[in-house]
Design a protein around this motif. Structure first.
Motif, PDB file in Angstrom:
ATOM      1  N   VAL A  66       0.264   3.127 -10.092  1.00 37.73           N
ATOM      2  CA  VAL A  66      -1.072   3.652 -10.337  1.00 37.73           C
ATOM      3  C   VAL A  66      -1.429   4.749  -9.330  1.00 37.73           C
ATOM      4  N   PHE A  67      -1.127   4.487  -8.063  1.00 36.70           N
ATOM      5  CA  PHE A  67      -1.531   5.468  -7.046  1.00 36.70           C
ATOM      6  C   PHE A  67      -0.395   6.426  -6.682  1.00 36.70           C
ATOM      7  N   GLY A  68       0.758   6.160  -7.221  1.00 38.43           N
ATOM      8  CA  GLY A  68       1.869   7.068  -7.022  1.00 38.43           C
ATOM      9  C   GLY A  68       2.374   7.146  -5.595  1.00 38.43           C
ATOM     10  N   TRP A  69       2.112   6.110  -4.783  1.00 37.57           N
ATOM     11  CA  TRP A  69       2.634   6.181  -3.428  1.00 37.57           C
ATOM     12  C   TRP A  69       3.985   5.519  -3.310  1.00 37.57           C
ATOM     13  N   ASN A  70       4.656   5.886  -2.237  1.00 37.45           N
ATOM     14  CA  ASN A  70       6.001   5.384  -2.036  1.00 37.45           C
ATOM     15  C   ASN A  70       5.957   4.240  -1.016  1.00 37.45           C
ATOM     16  N   LEU A  71       5.997   3.033  -1.517  1.00 40.29           N
ATOM     17  CA  LEU A  71       5.841   1.874  -0.651  1.00 40.29           C
ATOM     18  C   LEU A  71       7.167   1.150  -0.616  1.00 40.29           C
ATOM     19  N   ASN A  72       7.747   0.990   0.575  1.00 45.13           N
ATOM     20  CA  ASN A  72       8.982   0.223   0.521  1.00 45.13           C
ATOM     21  C   ASN A  72       8.677  -1.271   0.449  1.00 45.13           C
ATOM     22  N   ALA A  73       9.656  -2.018   0.013  1.00 45.23           N
ATOM     23  CA  ALA A  73       9.399  -3.411  -0.332  1.00 45.23           C
ATOM     24  C   ALA A  73       8.929  -4.214   0.874  1.00 45.23           C
ATOM     25  N   GLU A  74       9.509  -3.905   2.032  1.00 41.98           N
ATOM     26  CA  GLU A  74       9.141  -4.693   3.206  1.00 41.98           C
ATOM     27  C   GLU A  74       7.684  -4.450   3.607  1.00 41.98           C
ATOM     28  N   THR A  75       7.263  -3.170   3.519  1.00 41.74           N
ATOM     29  CA  THR A  75       5.858  -2.875   3.820  1.00 41.74           C
ATOM     30  C   THR A  75       4.945  -3.585   2.832  1.00 41.74           C
ATOM     31  N   ALA A  76       5.332  -3.563   1.562  1.00 43.12           N
ATOM     32  CA  ALA A  76       4.515  -4.236   0.547  1.00 43.12           C
ATOM     33  C   ALA A  76       4.399  -5.724   0.886  1.00 43.12           C
ATOM     34  N   ALA A  77       5.523  -6.322   1.291  1.00 44.35           N
ATOM     35  CA  ALA A  77       5.509  -7.743   1.621  1.00 44.35           C
ATOM     36  C   ALA A  77       4.590  -8.014   2.815  1.00 44.35           C
ATOM     37  N   ILE A  78       4.694  -7.158   3.833  1.00 44.48           N
ATOM     38  CA  ILE A  78       3.853  -7.358   5.026  1.00 44.48           C
ATOM     39  C   ILE A  78       2.376  -7.203   4.674  1.00 44.48           C
ATOM     40  N   LEU A  79       2.082  -6.198   3.786  1.00 45.52           N
ATOM     41  CA  LEU A  79       0.700  -6.010   3.344  1.00 45.52           C
ATOM     42  C   LEU A  79       0.164  -7.274   2.684  1.00 45.52           C
ATOM     43  N   VAL A  80       0.961  -7.807   1.758  1.00 50.22           N
ATOM     44  CA  VAL A  80       0.505  -8.970   0.996  1.00 50.22           C
ATOM     45  C   VAL A  80       0.353 -10.199   1.903  1.00 50.22           C
ATOM     46  N   PHE A  81       1.342 -10.424   2.749  1.00 47.64           N
ATOM     47  CA  PHE A  81       1.266 -11.610   3.607  1.00 47.64           C
ATOM     48  C   PHE A  81       0.142 -11.491   4.642  1.00 47.64           C
ATOM     49  N   SER A  82      -0.110 -10.285   5.119  1.00 45.03           N
ATOM     50  CA  SER A  82      -1.214 -10.105   6.068  1.00 45.03           C
ATOM     51  C   SER A  82      -2.552 -10.292   5.365  1.00 45.03           C
ATOM     52  N   PHE A  83      -2.639  -9.785   4.141  1.00 47.92           N
ATOM     53  CA  PHE A  83      -3.859  -9.936   3.344  1.00 47.92           C
ATOM     54  C   PHE A  83      -4.175 -11.421   3.160  1.00 47.92           C
ATOM     55  N   TRP A  84      -3.137 -12.168   2.897  1.00 47.89           N
ATOM     56  CA  TRP A  84      -3.270 -13.614   2.706  1.00 47.89           C
ATOM     57  C   TRP A  84      -3.568 -14.305   4.040  1.00 47.89           C
ATOM     58  N   GLY A  85      -2.749 -13.997   5.044  1.00 48.77           N
ATOM     59  CA  GLY A  85      -2.894 -14.664   6.340  1.00 48.77           C
ATOM     60  C   GLY A  85      -4.233 -14.389   7.008  1.00 48.77           C
ATOM     61  N   THR A  86      -4.732 -13.153   6.854  1.00 42.98           N
ATOM     62  CA  THR A  86      -5.993 -12.799   7.501  1.00 42.98           C
ATOM     63  C   THR A  86      -7.136 -13.674   7.011  1.00 42.98           C
ATOM     64  N   THR A  87      -7.201 -13.869   5.704  1.00 47.58           N
ATOM     65  CA  THR A  87      -8.322 -14.646   5.192  1.00 47.58           C
ATOM     66  C   THR A  87      -8.184 -16.120   5.547  1.00 47.58           C
ATOM     67  N   GLU A  88      -6.948 -16.639   5.478  1.00 50.57           N
ATOM     68  CA  GLU A  88      -6.765 -18.051   5.838  1.00 50.57           C
ATOM     69  C   GLU A  88      -7.082 -18.258   7.318  1.00 50.57           C
ATOM     70  N   MET A  89      -6.599 -17.344   8.135  1.00 45.83           N
ATOM     71  CA  MET A  89      -6.859 -17.431   9.559  1.00 45.83           C
ATOM     72  C   MET A  89      -8.352 -17.276   9.842  1.00 45.83           C
ATOM     73  N   GLY A  90      -8.978 -16.334   9.128  1.00 44.16           N
ATOM     74  CA  GLY A  90     -10.411 -16.129   9.290  1.00 44.16           C
ATOM     75  C   GLY A  90     -11.192 -17.396   9.000  1.00 44.16           C
ATOM     76  N   ASP A  91     -10.772 -18.101   7.952  1.00 41.98           N
ATOM     77  CA  ASP A  91     -11.463 -19.329   7.600  1.00 41.98           C
ATOM     78  C   ASP A  91     -11.266 -20.397   8.685  1.00 41.98           C
ATOM     79  N   LEU A  92     -10.075 -20.441   9.277  1.00 43.13           N
ATOM     80  CA  LEU A  92      -9.825 -21.395  10.372  1.00 43.13           C
ATOM     81  C   LEU A  92     -10.710 -21.070  11.573  1.00 43.13           C
ATOM     82  N   VAL A  93     -10.783 -19.773  11.901  1.00 42.91           N
ATOM     83  CA  VAL A  93     -11.599 -19.355  13.047  1.00 42.91           C
ATOM     84  C   VAL A  93     -13.070 -19.674  12.790  1.00 42.91           C
TER      85      VAL A  93
END
Lengths: 247, 224
Positions: B84-111
């Motif tokens: 959709v946005f036509g950017w060049n995202l390598n798979a590892e960056t995509a994975a880190i983005l997704v896991f950080s997106f997930w981890g941030t909210t879970e961690m935020g809820d713990l805090v």
């Protein structure tokens, strides 16, 4: 009066619509021990919390040494260093040892050198019989011991006045004595204190002045605690005191 | 006893390759965990703010992340947004983005939970000693909060490490993929290798996660 240390004038305090105090007045003199008694919910604790700015007030003023207790950050933190407070629940910091609990505020807030504060802390701990517990954590102490530490912690700030809010109410009966003995020795040493308590014998022994409060008003006050407890003037005080007797 | 096929791991550089794959998985989780902790603390503090709108936004964020399977998130980011946005995202960056997106909210809820579980009297008694709001936070509230979240966040970290096995699905060659490759390549000579090799992968994950969860247990005991 010359030696008025703490002065409450026309205090008005309300939680929403519900007014606790409409027009409350009190002068505490230097070296005086004022004991406040009264039924639960009469505003005793709220009064103490207003005195050191933990509760916002809706009117009137509170003066310490002629200076107004305001609630903005700089002036209230300065003021609170002069007003020591000990609460009903043992509110030591659980992640710090006894000694560090005591050192924290004098070092962080008053920027005093560690050696000096530590020497003083140890001397005070010795006085309350807890010098050997200085490296323990609060959870290793009994309630009475924690309350004695809380008193030492407040004293180490060199407050001009101490507010004690039902400090024995959450203690096992056999621990009440050890805490009250500490307070009694402070009174004899000339500390200025405002004490809220349900320990009537203690009140009689320590008070220079007794205030019986109900519904935010002083119903009866006396400079002669022995006479007050023996022969309260008002019917309300009589009834209240009777509720502590088992005859 | 039938052959377990473990011997294929000793052929050539197979075992080293497997460890290399493990490192990829661990790297992705380490980076994601680090980002999640930093952002999570900030989010957690914001979640205790009194602003209703702010609270609602983070609530929705948390619910979305919890409801949506991580794999779907991975696909959306890696296959979807790149188109959709036509950017060049390598798979590892995509994975880190997704896991950080997930981890941030879970961690935020713990805090958030930890901050709110600290009794008001702790704030008040610190204030009564003349501390200003910053001193109260730094010396009294935060140290207690950290003690409360560490055991819980370690649990989250092991979950994140385990979940990185999903990144195979977006073409990252991590430990599981290497294992598959080794098994495929030796299908004829060692037909049972699937058992032995995957068992070793299992052991490797165990070796990573077990010390972490032991640490949680230790800290929990020490600070209780």
């Amino acid at each position: 009066m010359e030696n008025v240390l703490l002065s409450v004038r026309h205090l008005r305090k309300a939680f929403g619509e519900h007014a606790i105090f409409e027009d409350f007045n009190l002068d505490v003199h230097k070296g005086e021990v004022v004991v406040i008694i009264g039924p639960s919910g009469c505003g005793k604790s709220t009064l103490l919390r207003c005195l050191n700015g933990l509760e916002p007030i809706q009117g009137g003023e509170i003066l310490l040494d002629g200076e107004k207790v305001l609630r903005d950050n700089t002036s209230i933190t300065k003021m609170r260093q002069k007003i020591g407070m000990v609460f009903q629940s043992y509110e030591l910091f659980p992640h710090k040892t006894i000694l560090k609990n005591i050192l924290l505020a004098p070092m962080k807030v008053q920027k005093r050198p560690r050696a000096e504060v530590e020497a003083e802390a140890l001397k005070l701990l010795q006085k309350v019989g807890l010098a050997d517990r200085k490296d323990d954590y609060p959870r290793q102490l009994s309630g009475g011991q924690k309350q004695r530490v809380a008193i030492v912690r407040a004293l180490c700030m060199h407050p001009e006045i101490l507010l004690l809010d039902e400090i024995t109410a959450a203690l096992d009966p056999e621990m009440v004595r050890e805490v009250l003995d500490v307070v009694l020795s402070l009174a004899r040493a000339g500390s200025t204190m405002v004490i809220v308590t349900h320990e009537m014998n203690f009140a009689r022994a320590i008070a220079d002045r007794i205030l019986f409060i109900e519904n935010g008003k002083v119903v009866e006050q006396s400079d002669n605690p022995k006479a007050f407890f023996a022969h309260p003037v008002t019917a309300r005080a009589r009834d209240f005191l009777k509720s502590f007797d088992y005859e | 006893m039938p052959s377990l096929g473990i011997e294929v791991l000793f052929k050539g550089t197979n075992f080293l390759r497997l460890l290399g794959g493990l490192w990829v998985a661990v790297r992705i989780s380490l980076i994601s965990v680090a980002i999640s902790i930093v952002l999570g603390i900030a989010v957690g503090m914001l979640m205790t703010a009194k602003r209703k709108l702010l609270k609602a936004v983070f609530r929705i964020y948390l619910e979305i992340v919890r409801i949506m399977p991580q794999m779907v998130l991975l696909f959306v980011v890696y296959f979807g947004t790149t188109r959709v946005f036509g950017w060049n995202l390598n798979a590892e960056t995509a994975a880190i983005l997704v896991f950080s997106f997930w981890g941030t909210t879970e961690m935020g809820d713990l805090v958030r939970g930890a901050l709110q579980s600290i009794p008001a009297i702790q704030h008040e008694s610190a204030q009564a000693l003349g501390m200003n709001p910053l001193q109260v936070y730094v010396s009294v509230i935060l140290p207690q909060t950290v003690r409360r979240i560490i055991p819980l966040s370690i649990n989250l970290i092991t979950r994140m490490v385990k979940t990185t096995s999903l990144v195979v699905m977006i073409g990252i060659v991590e430990v599981l993929k290497v294992a598959q490759q080794i098994i495929e390549a030796n299908r004829r000579v060692a037909p049972n290798a699937a058992f032995g090799v995957f068992a070793v992968v299992f052991l490797l994950y165990f070796l990573i996660c077990w010390p972490i969860s032991r640490l949680a247990g230790y800290l929990e005991k020490r600070w209780s």
